[in-house]
Design a protein around this motif. Sequence first.
Motif: not given
Length: 188
Positions: A142-148, A33-42, A20-26
């Motif tokens: 692990v989820t934070f790191a992989l999602s980021f 970076v801000r978006g990646a931190l928000l998504i990975a944090g959530a 899902v994070a990959l899809g949002k990154g698209l």
Amino acid sequence: MSPWALFILAVGVSADAFAVALGKGLQLRAHVVRGALLIAGAFGLAQAVMPLIGWLLGSTFAEAIAPFDHWIAFVLLAAIGAKMLWEAFRPDDDEADAASGLSAREIVLLALATSIDALAVGLSFAFLDVPLWIAVVSIGVVTFALSFVAVLIGHRIGTRWRKPAEIIGGIVLIGIGTQILIEHLVAG
């Protein structure tokens, strides 16, 4: 449970969040970076909190949610995937909204949708000899790191092929939701 088994469990639970994070990154075109931190944090927070909630509620809650947990995940992921497809095919009327590709509501819904399985894992923790806090923190980190990383990878792909990538991302989300639904319907 050995540290290695706990790590494998954390990676397995994080798989949906990664996709899902990959899809949002698209979708991201600015403030990556801000978006990646928000998504990975959530996602990391949701994936850490859900097993804790599952452990606290024990087997009683498992019986109550098990009949429809797959429907919740399917509806949330399919709705977000359909929204991504809709956005891929519409003209960019609001460039500011399109540039961010993020809304707090959407991030929360995605975090909840991808962490429903983590709730079930937490329920099993109530019956296993698992160091709860180590497990919860491991899953969250692990989820934070992989999602980021997934958001950054998705953005890199998306800046070159944004429209096709959004279409693929939407289809992937709908596919993940459908897979969750089918697995539970076939098993049940």
